[in-house]
Every structure is written in structure tokens, then in C-alpha cells.
Design a protein around this motif. Structure first.
Motif, PDB file in Angstrom:
ATOM      1  N   LYS A 137       7.940   0.131 -16.875  1.00 32.01           N
ATOM      2  CA  LYS A 137       7.895   1.438 -16.152  1.00 32.01           C
ATOM      3  C   LYS A 137       8.974   2.416 -16.602  1.00 32.01           C
ATOM      4  CE  LYS A 137       6.099  -0.232 -11.637  1.00 32.01           C
ATOM      5  NZ  LYS A 137       6.237  -0.449 -10.510  1.00 32.01           N
ATOM      6  N   ARG A 155      14.280   0.168 -11.718  1.00 36.18           N
ATOM      7  CA  ARG A 155      14.424   1.292 -12.316  1.00 36.18           C
ATOM      8  C   ARG A 155      13.945   1.357 -14.000  1.00 36.18           C
ATOM      9  NH1 ARG A 155      13.951   6.083 -11.838  1.00 36.18           N
ATOM     10  NH2 ARG A 155      15.204   5.920  -9.962  1.00 36.18           N
ATOM     11  N   PHE A 156      14.134   0.311 -14.513  1.00 35.62           N
ATOM     12  CA  PHE A 156      13.951   0.125 -16.045  1.00 35.62           C
ATOM     13  C   PHE A 156      12.623  -0.617 -16.386  1.00 35.62           C
ATOM     14  CE2 PHE A 156      18.427   0.690 -15.169  1.00 35.62           C
ATOM     15  CZ  PHE A 156      18.780   1.800 -15.843  1.00 35.62           C
ATOM     16  N   GLY A 157      12.128  -1.186 -15.473  1.00 41.29           N
ATOM     17  CA  GLY A 157      10.603  -2.067 -15.925  1.00 41.29           C
ATOM     18  C   GLY A 157      10.981  -3.049 -16.804  1.00 41.29           C
ATOM     19  N   LEU A 158      12.274  -3.550 -16.958  1.00 38.15           N
ATOM     20  CA  LEU A 158      12.843  -4.443 -17.683  1.00 38.15           C
ATOM     21  C   LEU A 158      13.169  -5.972 -17.084  1.00 38.15           C
ATOM     22  CD1 LEU A 158      15.073  -2.629 -20.147  1.00 38.15           C
ATOM     23  CD2 LEU A 158      12.638  -3.731 -20.732  1.00 38.15           C
ATOM     24  N   GLY A 159      13.766  -5.555 -15.822  1.00 36.23           N
ATOM     25  CA  GLY A 159      14.574  -6.765 -15.039  1.00 36.23           C
ATOM     26  C   GLY A 159      13.954  -7.963 -15.251  1.00 36.23           C
ATOM     27  N   MET A 160      12.683  -8.221 -14.768  1.00 30.72           N
ATOM     28  CA  MET A 160      12.219  -9.462 -14.613  1.00 30.72           C
ATOM     29  C   MET A 160      12.121 -10.307 -15.894  1.00 30.72           C
ATOM     30  SD  MET A 160       8.372 -10.314 -13.345  1.00 30.72           S
ATOM     31  CE  MET A 160       7.292  -9.795 -14.540  1.00 30.72           C
ATOM     32  N   LYS A 161      11.836  -9.429 -17.080  1.00 30.47           N
ATOM     33  CA  LYS A 161      11.836 -10.257 -18.461  1.00 30.47           C
ATOM     34  C   LYS A 161      13.229 -10.490 -18.975  1.00 30.47           C
ATOM     35  CE  LYS A 161       9.455  -6.981 -17.910  1.00 30.47           C
ATOM     36  NZ  LYS A 161       8.938  -6.205 -16.964  1.00 30.47           N
ATOM     37  N   ALA A 197       8.919  -5.664  -3.464  1.00 30.90           N
ATOM     38  CA  ALA A 197       7.122  -6.081  -3.222  1.00 30.90           C
ATOM     39  C   ALA A 197       7.035  -6.459  -1.681  1.00 30.90           C
ATOM     40  CB  ALA A 197       7.210  -7.379  -4.039  1.00 30.90           C
ATOM     41  N   ASP A 213       8.174 -15.675  -3.664  1.00 26.49           N
ATOM     42  CA  ASP A 213       8.259 -14.811  -2.416  1.00 26.49           C
ATOM     43  C   ASP A 213       6.862 -14.753  -1.838  1.00 26.49           C
ATOM     44  OD1 ASP A 213       6.462 -12.567  -3.479  1.00 26.49           O
ATOM     45  OD2 ASP A 213       8.238 -12.116  -4.742  1.00 26.49           O
ATOM     46  N   LYS A 235      21.990  -3.949 -12.684  1.00 25.50           N
ATOM     47  CA  LYS A 235      22.417  -3.563 -11.534  1.00 25.50           C
ATOM     48  C   LYS A 235      23.835  -4.081 -11.127  1.00 25.50           C
ATOM     49  CE  LYS A 235      18.160  -1.994 -11.303  1.00 25.50           C
ATOM     50  NZ  LYS A 235      17.343  -2.875 -12.131  1.00 25.50           N
ATOM     51  N   ALA A 293       3.349  -5.727 -15.348  1.00 25.30           N
ATOM     52  CA  ALA A 293       4.868  -6.219 -14.970  1.00 25.30           C
ATOM     53  C   ALA A 293       5.441  -7.052 -16.321  1.00 25.30           C
ATOM     54  CB  ALA A 293       4.504  -7.154 -13.678  1.00 25.30           C
ATOM     55  N   ARG A 296      11.025   6.754  -8.193  1.00 24.98           N
ATOM     56  CA  ARG A 296      10.842   5.555  -7.498  1.00 24.98           C
ATOM     57  C   ARG A 296      10.637   5.994  -6.189  1.00 24.98           C
ATOM     58  NH1 ARG A 296      10.711   0.380 -10.099  1.00 24.98           N
ATOM     59  NH2 ARG A 296      11.121   0.752 -12.370  1.00 24.98           N
ATOM     60  N   ASN A 308      13.102  -7.701  -7.176  1.00 26.81           N
ATOM     61  CA  ASN A 308      11.903  -7.351  -7.143  1.00 26.81           C
ATOM     62  C   ASN A 308      10.855  -8.030  -6.019  1.00 26.81           C
ATOM     63  OD1 ASN A 308      11.983  -6.444  -9.761  1.00 26.81           O
ATOM     64  ND2 ASN A 308      11.586  -8.164 -10.821  1.00 26.81           N
ATOM     65  N   THR A 332       4.372 -14.034  -5.105  1.00 24.28           N
ATOM     66  CA  THR A 332       4.546 -14.028  -6.220  1.00 24.28           C
ATOM     67  C   THR A 332       5.369 -15.351  -6.713  1.00 24.28           C
ATOM     68  OG1 THR A 332       4.291 -11.974  -6.798  1.00 24.28           O
ATOM     69  CG2 THR A 332       5.434 -13.051  -8.377  1.00 24.28           C
TER      70      THR A 332
END
Ligand code: ATP
Ligand code: MG
Length: 499
Positions: free
Chosen positions: A89, A102-108, A48, A70, A334, A83, A95, A44, A166
Motif C-alpha cells: 500500500k 501505514r507502509f504496506g511492508l510490516g507483514m513482510k 482486520a 486470527d 511502529k 498483501a 487510511r 494487522n 488468517t
């Protein structure tokens, strides 16, 4: 069948929204490890536009936490709220090139796999914003209300941000450190071991971003700057790189390049071990798949061929763009992918050719060493589909000694030599060679033994009309003499000097 809202079917709709408390707990178990979770957060930051990413892991304090900070674009409050949403997303949306998400999930999901409290502080255009997902709070309230901190300046972790960017902070590290607070003993040891693994993973996964005269990012783990670890060893002069092959597909090009790593003798042993990784070279051979320059698969042949000792130096780089994610079935972490059928067939042929060549080179090399040696100490004997090794009783070192023995001892001498040959511990050798081939070496040569060998060999060669100049070349063909070349040269000069 489409239901129409008419009286015949008595169709109606009821709300069956997921329970926040159970769904969010389920997001903890996507199969992340500390290393894949950290890599997902670093993805991420790279997307960014960050040029510097600092990971700090404080595991042995009263307030253990891991922070990933970052200097990327940062987020405004509305962007941060989006986010933090699970499924931020739509995975089917196109993209931008170079977007690693890709999935809008990774960070969580990456964060929840490691901790029960995720705090994100972000600064964009000088404005600070902060949001927190606390799993205990969500479980208690059983709804999706996100905590927003209006004035983050008072937070302990606020000073982590020094510019636009962030900070992702993981607290309540129950998975890494257990529930005890403060963590102690084994859990700290475990966390440190996981961090060591994570460091190697990050160095390898992001090596293309870390390398070059102007690296795209600097990545730090606990203040240590991470060095790139290129599994293809591309910059080593002895690495063999085949020309790139391109498979054009409707959604973009797949680029394939076969690499043969240098033989271990051609490289520093520390580097060799680093490339082998914890699993060793045999397990590390195979496909290295990069999605937008980020490594997602490291080794293994995805069922296309077997991992063998003879092909352990074979590594194939495959580059794919993010437009092919559905075809390759890229997962949220990933960390896995499947080969699309069109690629599979073509790749199978490339692999057959590549590993076939490698196997032939290896076998030929082994055979050549025995066959090309004019007076080998050992003969390779192939009969009835079996291969055995026997001491060469006609070797001058044996025959010249036998000739000095009285007749009644000659037979006994040859029997002893034959016994050494038939007693060769093949099974043990095989086990050792499979387990740790680089460590298996010939026993150190005694100078007096070498002297006997050199003298008898040189004597025989001279008797056969070989010139003194050619003797040295012939001796070099013998791997045993070559390995002791310095002593052998001295002994040969000494022998020729007496002539
Ligand atoms: N460090 C960051 N800096 C700026 N924006 C970020 C950062 N981390 C996340 N975001 C924003 O949050 C969104 C959601 O991130 P998240 O990792 O959950 O999903 P993703 O990256 O879109 O997809 P994936 O699930 O494949 O990782 C991102 O798309 C991005 O817009
Ligand atoms: Mg992401």
C-alpha cells in the motif's frame, strides 16, 4: 531540471529494477526484535477486525515455527497476493480510522526479520488461499515470483485455521534459533528468553485492546491468555491523573494527560516491579505515545528533560491519530516517532510544569519529615550550599542518658554519637538509593532501644506541659517511631500507665 527526449541530450531509459535476491535480504534488517515483529503482525490482525489472536511458538521440535492466527476478515486470493507484495500500500494514502498500518511492508519485513520462510493461509467467506515467500527460493530465482498453494488443505499448518481469518506462519527461524536443525541448547534458551520479553511487550503495547469489561481482543501466547499491562496504572485509585490537555492541529488532535504513579508503598510490590519493567522505574518515566490506542513509544522524554530519581513516577500519555504519521515520522516497526515542532514546544512547557511539581513535592516531603518532627533524632543542616545530616545531641534520649553519666564520661558519650553522624556513609547510601531505592530501609528497631526513646521523649514532653493525649500525635510525626507504631503504642501505654 526536466529532461526532454530530444537528440541534443541523447536521453534514453534503461530498466534498473532492484535485484529481488538482494533487496529481499535487505528487508530482514529493519531493526525488528521478536517482540516488535510479533506486535506488527498483531497490528494487522486487529486492523482486520479480529477478536481473537493466538500466537504459538514451537521452538524445540524438528520443525520449529511460530504461528499467529486470527479470526479477522481473512483475504481472498487476489487480496493475499497484494498483501504479500513489498510496498503493498502507498504510505501517502489516507487510511481508515483505527487502521494500524501505514507502509504496506510490516507483514513482510517483520516476518523476514525472524524467519526465511513466510507462509500465509487465509480464509474468507469459506474459501481458502495460501501464499509463501521463501527467501532461499527468491535468492535462487532472483525474481519476485510468489508461491501460491492451490490446495492448502494438505499443508501441516492448515488445521490452524478454524474459521474465517488468517494464519501467518514463520519457518526457518534462523535469527531466533540459528541455522542448526533441530535447534538445541543455547538457541532454545535464547528463544525462550525472547518469548518472555515478547509476552510483556504485547501485554503493554496492546493493553488498551485487552482491558475493560468487554476487551476488544483476546490475545494468547502458547495458550496463555495475556493480561493487559497498563504502564499508566490508570485504574489504580492512588494514581494521580491531571486533566487532559488537547493540542488541536490541522490533521487532528493530540491528547495529552499527565499521570503520577502511586508511591511504591501504596501498591503491591509485584505490580510495582511489573510496572518498572526490566529497566526500572527511573528509565521507564516519560512519554507513552499511543497511535490509535496502540502503544508505540514507552517511556523516555525524547530529549525534552532528564530522567531523574525525583521524577520517576511521572508518565505522560499522548494520543495521536493515524492521520499524523508523516508529521510524527512513524517508522515501519511502529516503535519510534519524532515530535512535530508545534507539539514539542507545547509539550516542553507541560513537562516543565509537571516534573517541576513532582520534584518540589519530593524535596518538600523529605525536608518536611525532618523539620516537622518536634524532636528529630537527626537534624538536616544546610550551610554554604551543602546539606548534611547530624544526630540531634539535644534529643531527650541522648540528654537523659548523658545526665545519668558521671561528668568524665559525658564528653566521650557525645563524641561517640557525633562520630556516628560524621561517619554516615553518604556515598554508599546514594549508590544504593539510585540503584534500588525501594530496598533501602531503616534497620529493624530493637524493643529495648525503642523503649528508651519512647520513655525519654514522653518524659520530656510531659515536663514541657504537653498533654498525654497530644504525646501520641507528636510521636507519630517521627518517621522512625511511625514505622514501628504498633510497638511504640504499647510502650507508650506502658509508660503512661506507670505515671
Ligand atoms: N491478518 C490479516 N488479515 C487480513 N488482512 C491482512 C492481514 N495481514 C495483512 N493483511 C493485509 O495485507 C496488507 C499488507 O500488510 P502489511 O503489514 O505488509 O502492511 P500494512 O499493514 O498495510 O502497513 P504497515 O507496513 O504499516 O504494517 C494489509 O494492508 C492488509 O490489507
Ligand atoms: Mg501491517
Amino acid at each position: 531540471m526536466e529532461f526532454v527526449f530530444n537528440s541534443e541530450y541523447q536521453v534514453r531509459e534503461v530498466q534498473a529494477a532492484p535485484y529481488a535476491s538482494s533487496l529481499i535480504e535487505g528487508h530482514r534488517d529493519f531493526g525488528y526484535s521478536l517482540e516488535t515483529a510479533l506486535a506488527d503482525i498483531v497490528d494487522n490482525s486487529i486492523t482486520a477486525g479480529a477478536s481473537e489472536i493466538r500466537i504459538t511458538a514451537i521452538t524445540s521440535s524438528d520443525t520449529p515455527h511460530i504461528a499467529i492466527v486470527d479470526n479477522g476478515s481473512g483475504m481472498a486470493e487476489s487480496e493475499l497476493v497484494e498483501a504479500m507484495r513489498l510496498g503493498a500500500k502507498n504510505p501517502t494514502h489516507t487510511r481508515l480510522r483505527k487502521d494500524l498500518g501505514r507502509f504496506g511492508l510490516g507483514m513482510k519485513s517483520a516476518s523476514f526479520s525472524q524467519c526465511r520462510q513466510l507462509t500465509v493461509i487465509s480464509r474468507k467467506d469459506g474459501d481458502d488461499t495460501c501464499a509463501i515467500w521463501d527467501l532461499d527460493h527468491v535468492a535462487l530465482k532472483n525474481d519476485w515470483s510468489l508461491t501460491i498453494i492451490g490446495n492448502p488443505t494438505k499443508l501441516t499448518h492448515y488445521p490452524l485455521l478454524t474459521s474465517n481469518g488468517t494464519a501467518i506462519i514463520w519457518e526457518k527461524l534462523d535469527r531466533l534459533l540459528g541455522d542448526a536443525s533441530p535447534p538445541q541448547g543455547k538457541s532454545i534458551e535464547h528463544a525462550n528468553a525472547e518469548l518472555v520479553k515478547a509476552e510483556r511487550h504485547l501485554c503493554q503495547v496492546f493493553h488498551r485492546f485487552l482491558q475493560g469489561s468487554k476487551p476488544r481482543i483476546s490475545l494468547y501466547l502458547n495458550k496463555r491468555k495475556l493480561r493487559p499491562l497498563d504502564p499508566l496504572c490508570s485504574d489504580h485509585p492512588a494514581t494521580q491523573k491531571d486533566p487532559e490537555e488537547i493540542i488541536p492541529l490541522s490533521k487532528g488532535n493530540v491528547r495529552i494527560r499527565c499521570h503520577t504513579l502511586p508511591h511504591h508503598r501504596k501498591m503491591d510490590s509485584e505490580y510495582w516491579d511489573e510496572l518498572a519493567g526490566p529497566e526500572g522505574h527511573v528509565k521507564s518515566q516519560g512519554l507513552y505515545i499511543y497511535r490509535e490506542d496502540r502503544l508505540i513509544i514507552a517511556g523516555g522524554w525524547l530529549g525534552l528533560t532528564r530522567q531523574t530519581e525525583l521524577t520517576k513516577l511521572c508518565r505522560i500519555a499522548i494520543d495521536i491519530p493515524n492521520t499524523m504519521d508523516t508529521d510524527w515520522k512513524i517508522d515501519v516497526k511502529k516503535a519510534s516517532a519524532q515530535l512535530p515542532p508545534q507539539v514539542r514546544e507545547r509539550l516542553k512547557r507541560i513537562i516543565e510544569r509537571f516534573v517541576g511539581t513532582s520534584k518540589r513535592t519530593y524535596s518538600a516531603r523529605g525536608k518536611k519529615l525532618v523539620d516537622e518532627d518536634l524532636h528529630p533524632l537527626w537534624n538536616r543542616v544546610q550551610a554554604n550550599g551543602q546539606i548534611s545530616f547530624k544526630p540531634n545531641l539535644e534529643h531527650p534520649v541522648f540528654s537523659s542518658y548523658a545526665n545519668q553519666l558521671p561528668d568524665n564520661l559525658k564528653d566521650g558519650f557525645y563524641r561517640c554519637i557525633r562520630l556516628v553522624g560524621s561517619g554516615l556513609p553518604i556515598d554508599t547510601l546514594h549508590t544504593e538509593l539510585v540503584g534500588n531505592p525501594e530496598a533501602v530501609v531503616s534497620a529493624e528497631a530493637e524493643t529495648e532501644d525503642l523503649r528508651d526513646l519512647v520513655n525519654s521523649l514522653a518524659e520530656t514532653l510531659l515536663q514541657n506541659g504537653v498533654s498525654t493525649d497530644a504525646i501520641s500525635n507528636i510521636m507519630q510525626a517521627n518517621p522512625y517511631l511511625r514505622d514501628n507504631w504498633e510497638t511504640v503504642t504499647d510502650l507508650l501505654l506502658e509508660f503512661l500507665g506507670k505515671k
